[in-house]
Structures are given as C-alpha cells and as structure tokens.
Write a protein that holds these residues in place. Structure first.
Motif, short mmCIF file in Angstrom:
data_model
loop_
_atom_site.label_atom_id
_atom_site.label_comp_id
_atom_site.label_asym_id
_atom_site.label_seq_id
_atom_site.Cartn_x
_atom_site.Cartn_y
_atom_site.Cartn_z
N THR A 131 5.27 3.18 8.25
CA THR A 131 5.54 3.74 6.94
C THR A 131 6.78 4.63 7.00
OG1 THR A 131 3.17 3.76 6.40
CG2 THR A 131 4.62 5.10 5.04
N GLU A 173 0.83 -1.20 0.00
CA GLU A 173 0.00 0.00 0.00
C GLU A 173 0.86 1.26 0.00
OE1 GLU A 173 -3.24 0.23 2.72
OE2 GLU A 173 -3.54 -1.94 2.74
N ASP A 183 0.17 4.80 1.14
CA ASP A 183 -0.74 5.74 1.80
C ASP A 183 -0.42 7.19 1.49
OD1 ASP A 183 -2.07 3.62 3.10
OD2 ASP A 183 -0.55 3.60 4.68
#
Length: 251
Positions: free
Chosen positions: A124, A103, A105
């Motif tokens: 992240t 992913e 983000d």
C-alpha cells in the motif's frame, strides 16, 4: 442358499477391502546487505522517474505493464520478477505476479497491490497532507512509528487472559520491531524505515512481516507499507517484498 449368501458377503467384503486399500490419505504439506540492496533498487526506481519528464503531478499514473510494453522507462526486460510503476509523484518496482486491488485500508491510499496467490501479501502507498517540512519534523524514527501505529492494526479484544499464546496478560496481539533505520537518497531526502513482526491470537501464517517506509515531499507525507505472511516470507516472498520496499522513491 445360506452358504451362497455367505459366499457373496465374503466376496463383497473382500472387494470393499481392496477398494479401501486404494484410497489415498490426504497429504498435508506442512534478519549487512540492506543498504546495498536499497541502493540498487532505488537506482532502478530513480531511473524510472528520470524517464518520465512530468512525473510530479503532470502525468497520470501508468499501469505496471504499460511502462514495460511501451518502453517509456527505457530498456526493461523484467528478468528480475518486477515491473516498473510510475504514479503521481512516486515510483517503485512491483512484483510481476501481484495485481491491483481496490481496497482502501487507510486514508490517503493512492496505490494498493496484492499477491494473486494469497492476498495476505500486499503493498500500500499512502499520500497524506504533511504538517512538517521533512520526516525529521515528526521526531525520531521511534517517535514517528508511534504516530503511525494504526498501520499495524489495533486489538479489538477486551477481556482477561493470562499470557495466552505467549502474549502479555490481557493481550492477544503483539508487534516486535526487528529493524529500524534512516536512509537518504541522492537528492537529500530522508526516509525512515522499519521491519516488524506482527502477531495476533487469531492470526495464521505465524504472523505478518511488515515493512514500513516514510518520507516527506511536496507537502505530502508518503508512506509505503508492505506486508507478507511469516511462513511465505521465508519461502520467497521476502525477495518480492524487499524489492518493492527498497525501490520506493518520491519526486
């Protein structure tokens, strides 16, 4: 016949009652050590940087398990529940039970990992072009946090409410700053660090504990964001989140 049928009905009712007695009802199972912890975990990550001679852009990112198995980081026994990760220009320790995630983000995402048990817990790393030579150039820690507020999410609800769920009028989300600090590593590089509790009207877990750290190096603005569900935070996830967060270091 009427008596026989009545007797059969009584026997069937008794058996049904006995079976019902064995049906189980569902059971619902229903923040001054920061500096010391940061120093210990940062030393570990700095050791990883020293173990990879061409870390600053000359080495492709290594998978977490690779460093341990190949012993390129030195003697690592992984007794702490973490595994080392060396990326291009950064290093940190990752919770051993977290997995890579594809992913994206936020813009500039170079690494994302999430808990293999619950994706609400995740990490992240961002590397964005910096227009300042150091983190100080972005102002005070409070001013910088305003600039990266997008990391906490934005309210999409528009309408009227009256202190719904304890939120301010016409609001269904809130972010509380629990801790803010500045840290400097041995190379003189300064980091801004934050701990927040973010809640939303449609959220679960009692909200999200969010750790944000930022520094500038090599023309890049480096940001680490670690998130964990509030309920899980107090059930062991805090150790994983803080361990990774405090180990983050850049070249």
């Amino acid at each position: 016949m009427a008596l026989l049928n009545k007797t059969k009905m009584q026997v069937a009712a008794k058996a049904t009652s006995q079976r019902a007695a064995f049906v189980r009802a569902p059971v619902v199972v229903r923040a001054q050590k920061h500096a010391q912890e940061a120093e210990v975990t940062r030393r570990a990550a700095i050791g990883m940087l020293a173990g990879v001679a061409a870390l600053a852009g000359q080495v492709a990112p290594s998978q977490a398990g690779y460093g341990d198995a190949a012993n390129v980081f030195g003697k690592v026994t992984n007794k702490s529940g973490f595994v080392p990760y060396s990326g291009e220009g950064f290093a940190l320790l990752l919770p051993s039970k977290w997995n890579p995630s594809k992913e994206q983000d936020f813009p500039g995402t170079v690494l994302r990992y999430e808990d293999n048990f619950d994706a609400v817990n995740n990490l992240t790393i961002l590397a964005q072009n910096a227009d300042k030579g150091s983190i100080d150039g972005y102002g005070s820690p409070e001013q910088f946090l305003d600039k990266v507020g997008y990391l906490l999410g934005k309210q999409t609800f528009t309408g009227e409410s009256i202190s719904e769920g304890g939120f301010a009028a016409n609001r269904v989300s809130a972010a509380s700053l629990l801790d803010v600090s500045e840290d400097t590593d041995k190379k003189g590089k300064k980091y801004y660090k934050y701990e927040l509790l973010v809640r939303s009207g449609d959220g679960n877990e009692g909200g999200r504990h969010v750790l944000v750290g930022a520094t500038v190096s090599g023309g890049k603005l480096w940001i680490i964001k670690v998130q964990a569900g509030d309920k899980r935070w107090f059930k062991g996830t805090k150790k994983e989140a803080m361990g990774s967060f405090n180990s983050f270091t850049v070249a």
